[in-house]
Design an enzyme around this catalytic site. Structure first.
Site, short mmCIF file in Angstrom:
data_model
loop_
_atom_site.label_atom_id
_atom_site.label_comp_id
_atom_site.label_asym_id
_atom_site.label_seq_id
_atom_site.Cartn_x
_atom_site.Cartn_y
_atom_site.Cartn_z
N ASP A 130 -20.71 15.52 -5.68
CA ASP A 130 -21.14 16.91 -5.83
C ASP A 130 -22.29 16.91 -6.84
O ASP A 130 -22.66 15.88 -7.37
CB ASP A 130 -19.96 17.76 -6.31
N CYS A 149 6.67 8.78 8.52
CA CYS A 149 5.46 8.38 7.81
C CYS A 149 5.40 6.86 7.67
O CYS A 149 6.40 6.22 7.36
CB CYS A 149 5.44 9.02 6.42
N CYS A 164 7.09 5.37 1.96
CA CYS A 164 8.16 5.76 2.88
C CYS A 164 8.83 4.55 3.52
O CYS A 164 9.99 4.61 3.90
CB CYS A 164 7.62 6.71 3.94
N HIS A 209 1.62 8.36 -0.63
CA HIS A 209 2.21 9.13 0.46
C HIS A 209 1.37 10.35 0.81
O HIS A 209 1.11 10.61 1.99
CB HIS A 209 3.64 9.58 0.15
#
Lengths: 250, 396
Positions: free
Chosen positions: B100, B312, B317, B342
């Site tokens: 940015d 997932c 997971c 995750h």
């Protein structure tokens, strides 16, 4: 577990192999060996997959009990053991009584229990609870319950108490260990206590060596004195773990 | 209208357009790699996603991430980037980067900043020196950092204010865009995006859109939103912008957002998104799941031996239960890392399923399914109902 000495140097340095590692089948580890420290079951700041990148596969892991103790009931319900719970089941797991990087406050152990400090404060652990934890956790190696509070440096009375109590705990742990089907593949280690008092150390080493332990844990070296007097007293054929020569984490 | 120019640093190929909404699935080719859109870009403020290595990020399927010019410009600074050869090399990231302009942080992080036509003057909190960030200076720093996409310096005002300041900022942003275009030295390797401003005023937005789309930039961002304004106003500005912006250039909706925002704004025709939310909420113990959020600090997780999400594929997971994560969340740093991994995977998977649904021309069904999981009692937020209705999706 089988401990095979490969060579001993003139000054006493030893090279050895440990095999017949219970649930790990035909894996072996060589010694001297450094266990990887964990806190609440994690290697501080490192996920398992990042540690793998260091090239150490199936590294042996040190699990101090205090921060894991509050998970006792959860592990009982979980039933697959601490290794599975922590995604570390392919690693050799050693469960110690205290966290050797933290010096617990003096004066909180009693005759029938030892004090551990978890996240929510003091927890009193007697032999029954301790062995119940071992059965829920199912470690590969564990340190029998021990009183490592040897009091002030030079104090004979408290040092003697720590030796006596530790032997008493050890005998009861061994009894329960023998009866336990679940702990069939786990190995129990006895602790050498006695603080800075040489005679107490000698007594502790000689007496512990008489028990059927898989190895010895040299306790209290972070607080009390050198190794010289203690090492020769442990039987040659047995393994030893030195718990924390990294003293003072302050 | 000028003839389209080949921007060698960027090409956009529209793979599919939804026959019902304004959603589109594209392939955005940038200097470092191809990016599938709609895309979510995680924010790695100081040149890293907190706690995650570039390799872990790559494994999640992430193709482009953000760095913040304000932070990087202060530390380690543009000079070092010139010596090293850019942020890609510095942080070991082989794929794309977007920076940015530094404008937003200056205004949001710094108590005393002053905007003039020249630039933004402020006191740098790192070393208490007075600094003037001009459009030229911002581009210079971004040229040194070397990101594949760089943003113009815009005059950012809070979306909750109204009045003449909004128009002033919009006008100034156009002038600053021209100065940025002039100052930009690396057009072959870095793409300068314009940022549409105008607050919540459709007249001002339209003026800005008109003017900025005359400039020959490879892409456009929709700025000045996602700052706490009423969502009922927010979506209208988004859809107004995508109605107007050229179809053959990417549209980047800055600062968005939550999973629901991503799904709705993709329907409104946005291609690129960024937000700190998934990574920040991870560090506070919240995991993103198809039905919304899972607070791992809650007692209900203590004996829950399921992974965060059974479907997932992330390493968290695959290895850990909610019960285990509950014991370490907010207490051990590894917990932040595991949850961040995750949540990033969740976002990547969400964007991939959005893209696939668009390609199969089944986006309305996908949106309905997604919204029903997030709001099982059908208590949809009013703005989502209206926004989706505007692109012909009726939420059932």
């Amino acid at each position: 577990m089988k401990f095979s000495l490969r060579s001993v140097s003139q000054r006493g340095g030893r090279l050895a192999t440990i095999s017949e590692l219970g649930r790990h089948g035909d894996k072996t580890v060589t010694t001297p060996m450094c266990l990887v420290f964990t806190q609440a079951g994690t290697i501080p700041h490192l996920t398992n997959d990042m540690v793998q990148k260091l090239g150490k596969h199936a590294y042996p892991v040190h699990l101090p009990l205090p921060l894991l103790l509050e998970s006792h009931e959860i592990l009982q319900k979980y039933s697959n053991g601490i290794g599975d719970f922590l995604a570390l089941k392919h690693h050799l797991l050693y469960l110690s009584v205290q966290d050797s990087t933290i010096r617990p406050p003096e004066g909180f152990n009693e005759k029938s229990f030892v004090s551990l400090w978890g996240r929510s404060g003091r927890l009193n652990v007697d032999v029954d609870k301790f062995m119940s934890v071992q059965e829920a956790f199912k470690p590969d190696w564990y340190q029998a319950l021990c009183d490592s509070d040897a009091g002030k440096v030079g104090s004979r009375k408290r040092a003697h108490k720590s030796v006596e109590r530790t032997l008493a705990y050890l005998d009861r742990c061994l009894e329960k260990h023998k009866e336990s089907e679940v702990l069939r593949h786990s190995c129990i280690f006895g602790s050498i206590e006695g603080g800075s008092v040489a005679e107490e150390r000698e007594l502790s080493a000689k007496e512990t060596a008489k028990r059927p332990v898989a190895g010895f844990v040299l306790e209290g070296l972070d607080t009390n004195g050198p190794l010289d007097s203690v090492l020769p007293l442990c039987e040659n054929g047995k393994k030893e773990i030195i718990q924390s020569i990294l003293v003072d984490s302050k | 209208m000028s003839a389209p120019v080949n921007h060698s640093a960027l090409t956009l190929k529209v793979l599919a357009e939804c026959s019902v909404t304004k959603a589109r699935a594209c392939q955005l080719s940038l200097p470092h790699s191809v990016v599938d859109t709609p895309v979510f870009m995680p924010v790695g403020t100081q040149g890293s996603l907190k706690g995650i290595t570039p390799e872990q990020l790559e494994n999640s399927g992430c193709q482009i991430m953000l760095g913040n010019t304000y932070h990087l410009g202060s530390n380690p600074g543009a000079e070092l980037f010139d010596k090293v050869g850019g942020l890609h090399k510095f942080m070991g990231w082989k794929r794309n980067l977007l920076t940015d302009s530094g404008g937003f942080q200056m205004v949001s992080l710094v108590a005393l900043s002053e905007v003039t036509e020249e630039g933004v003057r402020f006191s740098n909190p790192y070393d208490a020196k007075d600094m003037l960030l001009t459009p030229e200076k911002s581009i210079e720093i971004q040229n040194s950092i070397g990101a594949d996409i760089i943003m113009q310096l815009d005059d950012v005002v809070s979306s909750t204010i109204s009045g003449p300041r909004v128009e002033e900022a919009m006008g100034r942003s156009i002038r600053w865009l021209d100065r940025c275009i002039e100052a930009h030295k690396k057009t072959k390797t870095q793409n300068l995006f314009a940022i549409i401003q105008g607050g919540l005023d459709s007249r001002l937005r339209t003026i800005c859109l008109n003017e900025m789309s005359k400039r020959n930039v490879p892409g456009f961002a929709i700025g000045g939103l996602s700052g706490g304004e009423d969502k009922n106003d927010f979506w209208k500005m988004v859809t107004l912008s995508t109605d107007f912006l050229p179809k053959h250039k990417p549209r980047y909706l800055m600062g968005v957002g939550f999973p629901v925002d991503l799904v709705v704004c993709s329907a409104l025709g946005c291609d690129m998104f960024d937000c700190v939310y998934p990574t920040r909420t991870a560090r506070f113990g919240t995991a993103l799941i198809p039905t919304g959020k899972l607070d791992l600090k809650k007692k209900g997780c203590a004996e829950d031996f399921r992974p965060i999400d059974e479907n997932c594929s992330c390493s968290t997971c695959r290895q850990f239960t909610r019960a285990y994560l509950h014991t370490i969340v907010t207490k051990e740093t590894v917990a932040s890392i595991l949850l961040t991994i995750h949540n990033i995977q969740y976002q990547m998977d969400l964007m991939r399923s959005i893209k696939e649904a668009i390609i199969q021309d089944k986006y309305p069904e996908f949106v309905n399914d997604f919204m029903q999981k997030q709001f099982p009692t059908r208590n949809y937020p009013e703005w989502t109902v209206d926004a989706l209705a505007s692109v012909n999706i009726k939420l059932s």
